[in-house]
Design a protein around this motif. Sequence first.
Motif, mmCIF file in Angstrom:
data_model
loop_
_atom_site.group_PDB
_atom_site.id
_atom_site.type_symbol
_atom_site.label_atom_id
_atom_site.label_comp_id
_atom_site.label_asym_id
_atom_site.label_seq_id
_atom_site.Cartn_x
_atom_site.Cartn_y
_atom_site.Cartn_z
ATOM 1 N N VAL A 231 0.841 -1.200 0.000
ATOM 2 C CA VAL A 231 0.000 0.000 0.000
ATOM 3 C C VAL A 231 0.878 1.253 0.000
ATOM 4 N N GLY A 232 1.968 1.235 0.787
ATOM 5 C CA GLY A 232 2.888 2.381 0.823
ATOM 6 C C GLY A 232 3.518 2.623 -0.539
ATOM 7 N N GLU A 233 3.918 1.547 -1.247
ATOM 8 C CA GLU A 233 4.513 1.674 -2.583
ATOM 9 C C GLU A 233 3.490 2.218 -3.580
ATOM 10 N N LYS A 234 2.275 1.718 -3.490
ATOM 11 C CA LYS A 234 1.212 2.198 -4.388
ATOM 12 C C LYS A 234 0.937 3.684 -4.142
ATOM 13 N N GLU A 235 0.944 4.095 -2.886
ATOM 14 C CA GLU A 235 0.724 5.498 -2.535
ATOM 15 C C GLU A 235 1.862 6.362 -3.088
ATOM 16 N N ARG A 236 3.092 5.867 -2.970
ATOM 17 C CA ARG A 236 4.253 6.607 -3.488
ATOM 18 C C ARG A 236 4.140 6.768 -5.008
ATOM 19 N N GLN A 237 3.774 5.681 -5.707
ATOM 20 C CA GLN A 237 3.623 5.736 -7.154
ATOM 21 C C GLN A 237 2.508 6.706 -7.548
ATOM 22 N N THR A 238 1.435 6.724 -6.780
ATOM 23 C CA THR A 238 0.328 7.642 -7.046
ATOM 24 C C THR A 238 0.779 9.089 -6.870
ATOM 25 N N ARG A 239 1.574 9.346 -5.816
ATOM 26 C CA ARG A 239 2.086 10.712 -5.602
ATOM 27 C C ARG A 239 2.978 11.132 -6.773
ATOM 28 N N LYS B 267 2.902 10.002 -9.855
ATOM 29 C CA LYS B 267 2.043 10.201 -11.027
ATOM 30 C C LYS B 267 1.289 11.524 -10.924
ATOM 31 N N ASN B 268 0.787 11.843 -9.726
ATOM 32 C CA ASN B 268 0.081 13.119 -9.520
ATOM 33 C C ASN B 268 1.002 14.302 -9.786
ATOM 34 N N LYS B 269 2.262 14.205 -9.305
ATOM 35 C CA LYS B 269 3.225 15.292 -9.561
ATOM 36 C C LYS B 269 3.458 15.444 -11.062
ATOM 37 N N HIS B 270 3.603 14.304 -11.750
ATOM 38 C CA HIS B 270 3.826 14.334 -13.193
ATOM 39 C C HIS B 270 2.622 14.965 -13.913
ATOM 40 N N LEU B 271 1.412 14.556 -13.522
ATOM 41 C CA LEU B 271 0.210 15.104 -14.146
ATOM 42 C C LEU B 271 0.063 16.595 -13.843
ATOM 43 N N ALA B 272 0.383 16.987 -12.612
ATOM 44 C CA ALA B 272 0.305 18.414 -12.251
ATOM 45 C C ALA B 272 1.297 19.215 -13.089
ATOM 46 N N SER B 273 2.483 18.650 -13.305
ATOM 47 C CA SER B 273 3.496 19.314 -14.122
ATOM 48 C C SER B 273 3.016 19.454 -15.567
ATOM 49 N N ARG B 274 2.442 18.389 -16.106
ATOM 50 C CA ARG B 274 1.927 18.447 -17.478
ATOM 51 C C ARG B 274 0.777 19.437 -17.596
ATOM 52 N N LEU B 275 -0.090 19.441 -16.585
ATOM 53 C CA LEU B 275 -1.208 20.385 -16.588
ATOM 54 C C LEU B 275 -0.687 21.819 -16.601
ATOM 55 N N LYS B 276 0.315 22.088 -15.778
ATOM 56 C CA LYS B 276 0.924 23.425 -15.719
ATOM 57 C C LYS B 276 1.513 23.795 -17.080
ATOM 58 N N GLN B 277 2.203 22.836 -17.711
ATOM 59 C CA GLN B 277 2.779 23.098 -19.035
ATOM 60 C C GLN B 277 1.683 23.414 -20.052
#
Length: 183
Positions: free
Chosen positions: A31-39, A41-51
């Motif tokens: 669960v901790g690994e899945k949460e880390r991967q989700t974070r 991915k969220n950072k990546h998506l937020a970065s793409r959204l900003k771009q």
Amino acid sequence: SKMQADSNNYLNMMDRLQGELEACKRELTAVGEKERQTRVKNKHLASRLKQEEDEVKRLTLMMEHKQDHFNHDIRKKERETLQLKERLSKKIMEKKTEKGTQQVLNTMPRTTTGKRAQWGEDPREELYKQLVEEQEERNKELFSENDHLRHCLASLETELINVLNSGDNMMKVSWKKLTWILR
């Protein structure tokens, strides 16, 4: 013997609980690994959204600049047209005044029939024709420039839609949303 049975029960219970503890630890790690991967991915998506938002802003500013330039050119051409109309009016008035003065000062010799000789074509008409031709040429240039600017604007809109629609399904933008963004 009762003690030994109790002891065996406690050992079995301890083994079972230890197995459950290990399973819980593995599940917690997963669960901790899945949460880390989700974070991540969220950072990546937020970065793409900003771009993408920055790109929309850049393209919007570029479109606004082109529209301002287009409006400026239209106003400039309108001023030029107004100046030409004023010049034409002024020239016509000057020619009227000039013609009246010339008729008094420079009379044409009379023909054998007793009538005055005629000048060739009226100079006002010639000047008017020349000014109309120049204005028509300027109008053709304006129409051509307007068509070019409309084509550029349509191309820019298409490019903007393509940029906004590329990527994840999350990033798809409908035409209504694009129209709203550009206002």
